[in-house]
Design a protein around this motif. Structure first.
Motif, PDB file in Angstrom:
ATOM      1  N   ALA A  56       0.896  -1.300  -0.478  1.00 47.30           N
ATOM      2  CA  ALA A  56      -0.392  -0.059  -0.031  1.00 47.30           C
ATOM      3  C   ALA A  56       0.942   1.248  -0.108  1.00 47.30           C
ATOM      4  CB  ALA A  56      -0.843   0.224   1.027  1.00 47.30           C
ATOM      5  N   ALA A  57      -0.261   2.500  -0.079  1.00 48.59           N
ATOM      6  CA  ALA A  57       1.086   3.608  -0.332  1.00 48.59           C
ATOM      7  C   ALA A  57      -0.262   4.772   0.073  1.00 48.59           C
ATOM      8  CB  ALA A  57       1.501   4.075  -1.573  1.00 48.59           C
ATOM      9  N   SER A  58       0.276   5.967  -0.035  1.00 43.94           N
ATOM     10  CA  SER A  58      -1.362   6.786   0.099  1.00 43.94           C
ATOM     11  C   SER A  58      -0.611   8.256   0.415  1.00 43.94           C
ATOM     12  CB  SER A  58      -1.449   6.929   1.523  1.00 43.94           C
ATOM     13  OG  SER A  58      -0.317   7.482   2.606  1.00 43.94           O
ATOM     14  N   PHE A  59      -1.899   8.639  -0.243  1.00 44.94           N
ATOM     15  CA  PHE A  59      -1.827  10.278  -0.892  1.00 44.94           C
ATOM     16  C   PHE A  59      -2.918  11.238   0.401  1.00 44.94           C
ATOM     17  CE2 PHE A  59      -2.296   7.678  -4.337  1.00 44.94           C
ATOM     18  CZ  PHE A  59      -0.502   8.320  -4.863  1.00 44.94           C
ATOM     19  N   ALA A  60      -2.220  12.409   0.763  1.00 46.84           N
ATOM     20  CA  ALA A  60      -3.536  13.286   0.863  1.00 46.84           C
ATOM     21  C   ALA A  60      -4.076  13.779   0.099  1.00 46.84           C
ATOM     22  CB  ALA A  60      -2.558  14.699   1.658  1.00 46.84           C
TER      23      ALA A  60
END
Length: 264
Positions: A56-60
């Motif tokens: 997984a990776a995330s974004f604001a």
């Protein structure tokens, strides 16, 4: 369900249905990109997935910002090279009598619940079509509500937004079908999430005669044929089905996930 190695972007991933959807998809083998205006919450969801052995990776991510959508999709293409699924889960519920819902509040509701879905589908279309051409299609799942199918007191702006998502999904299913991109909408009833409990608090604060949140939850359970309020996993499992290969011939449909509440 066949989700192994699929790349899926989920908005509204910091809590509630969005977070549970990320966890459920990741547990089935998908690579998840989490997105939320609450960047710390999206990062926490991604960290939970990785702690459990997933990817997984995330974004604001402000989903109402067209430029932000372009940046997010470009970064997903750079990191993963494909996009098999888009789950538009970010949402806002404004509970207010119609006479007290000024136009600014109305527009805020449409921006988060409708404009973001439009922008996301449009931004993702090209990469999803490229992915679909590799052989197994691609899937867009848009979160609507049973209040996108029926009216609700003090939910005029919300009903308007969720009804728009319902028919947008059907229109896109027709137009994107030749690119092997499926588009469906999911229509939960009241779910035990911060959004759902918050809406009950708002109803009480605007004069609905319920003594407490607990009483409101009990009323929902009593009116529901299955005898309980929905949990985020109930909705996430349906979203996972629509992202998976098992739903390869399902498009343009609306799946109601409310325990029978809306038919009772």
């Amino acid at each position: 369900m066949q989700l192994k190695d699929k790349v899926i972007l989920v908005t509204g991933a910091a809590s509630g249905i969005g977070r549970q959807t990320c966890l459920t998809l990741a547990a089935a083998g998908a690579r998840i990109f989490t997105s939320d205006l609450n960047g710390a919450g999206a990062a926490e969801t991604a960290a939970r997935i990785e702690a459990e052995g997933g990817r997984a990776a995330s974004f604001a991510h402000d989903v109402t910002d067209a430029d932000a959508w372009q940046r997010v999709i470009a970064e997903i293409e750079r990191q993963a090279g494909r996009l098999d699924g888009l789950v538009n889960s970010a949402g806002l519920m404004i509970v207010r009598p119609f006479k007290d819902t000024d136009f600014a509040l109305y527009r805020q509701q449409q921006a988060v619940n409708v404009d973001s879905v439009w922008l996301g589908c449009q931004a993702a279309q090209a990469l999803m079509a490229k992915t679909a051409a590799l052989g197994k299609g691609a899937s867009i799942v848009n979160l609507s509500s049973i209040l996108g199918q029926k009216g609700g007191s003090m939910h005029s702006a919300y009903c308007t937004s969720k009804g728009a998502v319902r028919l947008m999904s059907k229109a896109l299913a027709v137009e994107l079908g030749r690119s092997q991109i499926r588009v469906n909408s999911v229509h939960p009833g009241l779910v035990e999430t911060p959004l759902g409990i918050g809406s009950m608090q708002d109803l009480i604060s605007h004069g609905v005669p319920l003594p407490s949140i607990e009483a409101a939850v009990g009323m929902v359970a009593q009116r529901t044929p299955l005898g309980r309020m929905a949990q985020p996993l109930d909705v996430a499992n349906v979203i996972a089905f629509l992202c998976a290969d098992e739903s390869a011939y399902v498009t343009g449909t609306e799946l109601t996930v409310d325990g029978g509440y809306s038919i009772n």
